[in-house]
Motif scaffolding. Structure first.
Motif, PDB file in Angstrom:
ATOM      1  N   THR A  62     -20.060   8.167   5.060  1.00 36.17           N
ATOM      2  CA  THR A  62     -21.325   7.969   4.352  1.00 36.17           C
ATOM      3  C   THR A  62     -21.743   9.234   3.608  1.00 36.17           C
ATOM      4  OG1 THR A  62     -22.523   8.576   6.370  1.00 36.17           O
ATOM      5  CG2 THR A  62     -22.136   6.234   5.967  1.00 36.17           C
ATOM      6  N   ASP A  63     -22.420   9.044   2.483  1.00 36.99           N
ATOM      7  CA  ASP A  63     -22.895  10.151   1.661  1.00 36.99           C
ATOM      8  C   ASP A  63     -24.287  10.577   2.102  1.00 36.99           C
ATOM      9  OD1 ASP A  63     -20.604  10.168   0.080  1.00 36.99           O
ATOM     10  OD2 ASP A  63     -21.407   8.586  -1.218  1.00 36.99           O
ATOM     11  N   PRO A  64     -24.655  11.841   1.823  1.00 35.66           N
ATOM     12  CA  PRO A  64     -25.998  12.309   2.205  1.00 35.66           C
ATOM     13  C   PRO A  64     -27.075  11.676   1.343  1.00 35.66           C
ATOM     14  CG  PRO A  64     -24.839  14.017   0.982  1.00 35.66           C
ATOM     15  CD  PRO A  64     -23.846  12.924   1.251  1.00 35.66           C
ATOM     16  N   ALA A  65     -28.246  11.458   1.933  1.00 35.60           N
ATOM     17  CA  ALA A  65     -29.394  10.886   1.244  1.00 35.60           C
ATOM     18  C   ALA A  65     -30.298  12.004   0.726  1.00 35.60           C
ATOM     19  CB  ALA A  65     -30.148   9.961   2.202  1.00 35.60           C
ATOM     20  N   PRO A  66     -31.499  11.702   0.214  1.00 38.38           N
ATOM     21  CA  PRO A  66     -32.401  12.757  -0.261  1.00 38.38           C
ATOM     22  C   PRO A  66     -32.696  13.799   0.797  1.00 38.38           C
ATOM     23  CG  PRO A  66     -33.182  10.616  -0.984  1.00 38.38           C
ATOM     24  CD  PRO A  66     -32.011  10.361  -0.086  1.00 38.38           C
ATOM     25  N   VAL A  67     -33.253  14.941   0.344  1.00 41.20           N
ATOM     26  CA  VAL A  67     -33.428  16.111   1.206  1.00 41.20           C
ATOM     27  C   VAL A  67     -34.542  15.850   2.220  1.00 41.20           C
ATOM     28  CG1 VAL A  67     -33.855  18.578   1.245  1.00 41.20           C
ATOM     29  CG2 VAL A  67     -32.740  17.542  -0.720  1.00 41.20           C
TER      30      VAL A  67
ATOM     31  N   GLN B  49     -10.647  17.577   4.694  1.00 41.30           N
ATOM     32  CA  GLN B  49     -11.419  17.633   3.462  1.00 41.30           C
ATOM     33  C   GLN B  49     -12.832  17.107   3.645  1.00 41.30           C
ATOM     34  OE1 GLN B  49      -9.715  16.224  -0.155  1.00 41.30           O
ATOM     35  NE2 GLN B  49      -8.459  18.062  -0.325  1.00 41.30           N
ATOM     36  N   ARG B  50     -12.995  16.105   4.480  1.00 41.17           N
ATOM     37  CA  ARG B  50     -14.350  15.596   4.726  1.00 41.17           C
ATOM     38  C   ARG B  50     -15.196  16.627   5.460  1.00 41.17           C
ATOM     39  NH1 ARG B  50     -18.184  13.565   2.576  1.00 41.17           N
ATOM     40  NH2 ARG B  50     -19.503  12.086   3.673  1.00 41.17           N
ATOM     41  N   SER B  51     -14.576  17.409   6.335  1.00 40.21           N
ATOM     42  CA  SER B  51     -15.286  18.481   7.019  1.00 40.21           C
ATOM     43  C   SER B  51     -15.788  19.526   6.021  1.00 40.21           C
ATOM     44  CB  SER B  51     -14.374  19.133   8.064  1.00 40.21           C
ATOM     45  OG  SER B  51     -14.991  20.262   8.631  1.00 40.21           O
ATOM     46  N   GLN B  52     -14.949  19.874   5.048  1.00 40.94           N
ATOM     47  CA  GLN B  52     -15.375  20.817   4.018  1.00 40.94           C
ATOM     48  C   GLN B  52     -16.523  20.255   3.189  1.00 40.94           C
ATOM     49  OE1 GLN B  52     -11.760  21.527   1.842  1.00 40.94           O
ATOM     50  NE2 GLN B  52     -10.930  22.923   3.369  1.00 40.94           N
ATOM     51  N   GLU B  53     -16.446  18.971   2.837  1.00 44.58           N
ATOM     52  CA  GLU B  53     -17.509  18.351   2.045  1.00 44.58           C
ATOM     53  C   GLU B  53     -18.820  18.310   2.822  1.00 44.58           C
ATOM     54  OE1 GLU B  53     -16.011  14.555   1.037  1.00 44.58           O
ATOM     55  OE2 GLU B  53     -14.524  15.297  -0.397  1.00 44.58           O
TER      56      GLU B  53
END
Length: 498
Positions: A21-26, A92-96
């Motif tokens: 999953t991608d991050p949401a707003p701050v 790579q996901r850990s780096q992201e």
């Protein structure tokens, strides 16, 4: 962990889907969720140098292949392939995720200060009235006070400087001097202590900060001190602790941050110190003076340099047209900025297209250009095109372009083999690109097309269409346009895209 539980209870996703999953707003909750993702990956126990010496593009290919497959499909691979794909994905996901955490941290720290300033400015804007001629007023007050030291203020001072003027002078000082900074800091401290302070222990537990410059060593030592006291409830640090001050606290803030304990000794409150350390950390992370182990964008800056940089340093500086001396570089940059600001200052009063406005709308606004008049022959050109190719759809143009240029050859499968026939793959690629370009969607594209369904198009979209391949296809189409254009109409200059 609370944020992680909420996510699992609400969506009931697997670990693999949760990590993707991608991050949401701050928000603080999103920060804690990103921490939970990183913990899940760390439990796998992969060594950070697992793919050392391997091509980053190869690892990216493995990572994309794992990301587009379902857990069932991944389990069907032999063990060697399955573990390689998942290892590349996790690395790579850990780096992201680490980069996302740092971005969230930077934005949260900035938000704390910005919101505090905005709140105080809103409270002061109605009361604030700038007083002009302050040196002259102070001189007159001092002159009267010296001449009549025993006089009554109402009879001596007020005839020279009115009581209202003195009130305005006090309000201005509170709005611009140390009193203003104190009010801002009180709001920042309350926001941090009541809400954002929860992120400190997990942040220091999951991220390892380092620096290659001893000048920034005080911030690293300050982070180690924060980690040491992360679970402590003490108001102050122990008297024997060496607390880094220089290089951590901003100049002019010591009077605000230092407090006196019951014994009358000056001590620094832990909450005050944590805010200052995070502010200093944010400034140095933005310019990579401090970097994070396991990050990609915020990695060791030495890794961004070519491997032979030390031996060919002068050649690289010459290729970049940069001076080797840092002071010369800084002075040249300052001179360019000063010159640009002076030109803006001189030309701004005469330029009606530039407007200086408030922060909420941007500092500088440029008026849009007036639309150019339509060329007289444009209507005739449109009519001729419509006459020759009446009711030609965009999909027909896309297909004709591929028949001439064959740009779909740039789209390769992420797998090790391709089982789809060339003609079928070409058709599905064009349908996918047509659905993505106008934002029509794959489900609507597949309506009314015999022999194709949504699952087939989705399969091609996931396995064949990616950013790098799409850029190559666009460049090939543009280069083909450059080659066939008429130099008598468009000129003889050619620009080719790689």
């Amino acid at each position: 962990m609370e944020a992680e539980k909420v996510l699992y209870l609400k969506f009931k996703v697997s670990d693999f889907a949760f990590i993707k999953t991608d991050p949401a707003p701050v928000v603080l909750g999103r920060f804690l969720i990103e921490i939970a993702k990183l913990k899940r990956i760390h439990t796998v126990g992969l060594p950070p140098d697992l793919f050392k010496g391997c091509s980053s593009k190869l690892i990216q290919t493995y990572r994309q292949r794992a990301a587009i497959e379902s857990p069932y499909d991944i389990r069907q691979h032999p063990a060697a392939i399955r573990y390689t794909l998942m290892a590349a994905f996790c690395i790579q996901r850990s780096q992201e995720i680490t980069d996302n955490l740092i971005e969230l941290l930077i934005q949260i720290i900035q938000r704390i200060g910005t919101r505090a300033e905005r709140r105080i400015n809103k409270e002061l804007v109605d009361d604030f009235k700038q007083v002009t001629g302050k040196p002259n007023l102070l001189f007159r007050i001092a002159e009267v006070a010296v001449a009549q030291p025993s006089g009554v203020i109402e009879n001596v001072i007020y005839p020279v400087v009115s009581q209202q003027t003195l009130r305005d002078l006090v309000k201005e000082y509170k709005s611009t001097g140390i009193a203003y900074r104190q009010r801002v800091y009180i709001v920042m401290r309350a926001s941090f202590a009541n809400h954002y302070r929860r992120m400190i222990p997990q942040l220091l537990e999951m991220l390892e900060f380092r620096s290659n410059n001893d000048i920034h060593r005080p911030v690293i030592e300050a982070l180690e001190l924060l980690k040491k006291y992360a679970q402590s409830q003490a108001r102050y640090y122990a008297p024997e602790e060496e607390i880094p001050i220089d290089g951590v606290l901003k100049s002019g803030w010591k009077d605000i941050l230092l407090e006196k304990d019951p014994d009358g000794k000056e001590r620094i409150n832990r909450i005050n110190y944590e805010i200052s350390v995070l502010q200093a950390l944010r400034e140095r992370l933005c310019c990579k003076e401090i970097w994070v182990v396991g990050a990609n964008h915020y990695c060791n800056p030495d890794e961004d340099l070519p491997t032979d940089f030390d031996h060919n340093r002068q050649l690289y500086y010459q290729a970049l047209t940069l001076p080797e001396d840092v002071e010369t570089f800084i002075s040249d940059l300052q001179q360019k900025m000063t010159s640009g600001l002076e030109n803006l200052d001189k030309g701004r009063p005469k330029n009606n297209d530039v407007t200086i406005i408030g922060k909420s709308q941007g500092l500088i606004r440029l008026r849009p250009f007036e639309p150019a008049p339509e060329p007289v022959n444009l209507k005739q050109l449109k009519g001729e095109i419509n006459h020759r190719w009446h009711q030609t759809s965009l999909l027909d143009i896309l297909k004709e372009t591929d028949l001439r240029v064959s740009f779909t050859r740039n789209f390769k499968s992420l797998g090790t083999r391709e089982i789809i026939e060339k003609e079928t793959l070409q058709k599905r690629l064009l349908l996918c690109l047509y659905g993505l370009g106008p934002n029509t969607g794959l489900k609507r594209i597949n309506t009314g097309i015999n022999g194709e369904n949504y699952q087939d198009l989705l399969y091609v979209r996931r396995r064949y269409i990616h950013k790098e391949q799409l850029r190559s296809a666009i460049a090939e189409v543009i280069n083909a346009i450059f080659e066939i254009r008429s130099p008598d109409i468009l000129g003889r200059r050619n620009y080719y895209l790689c």
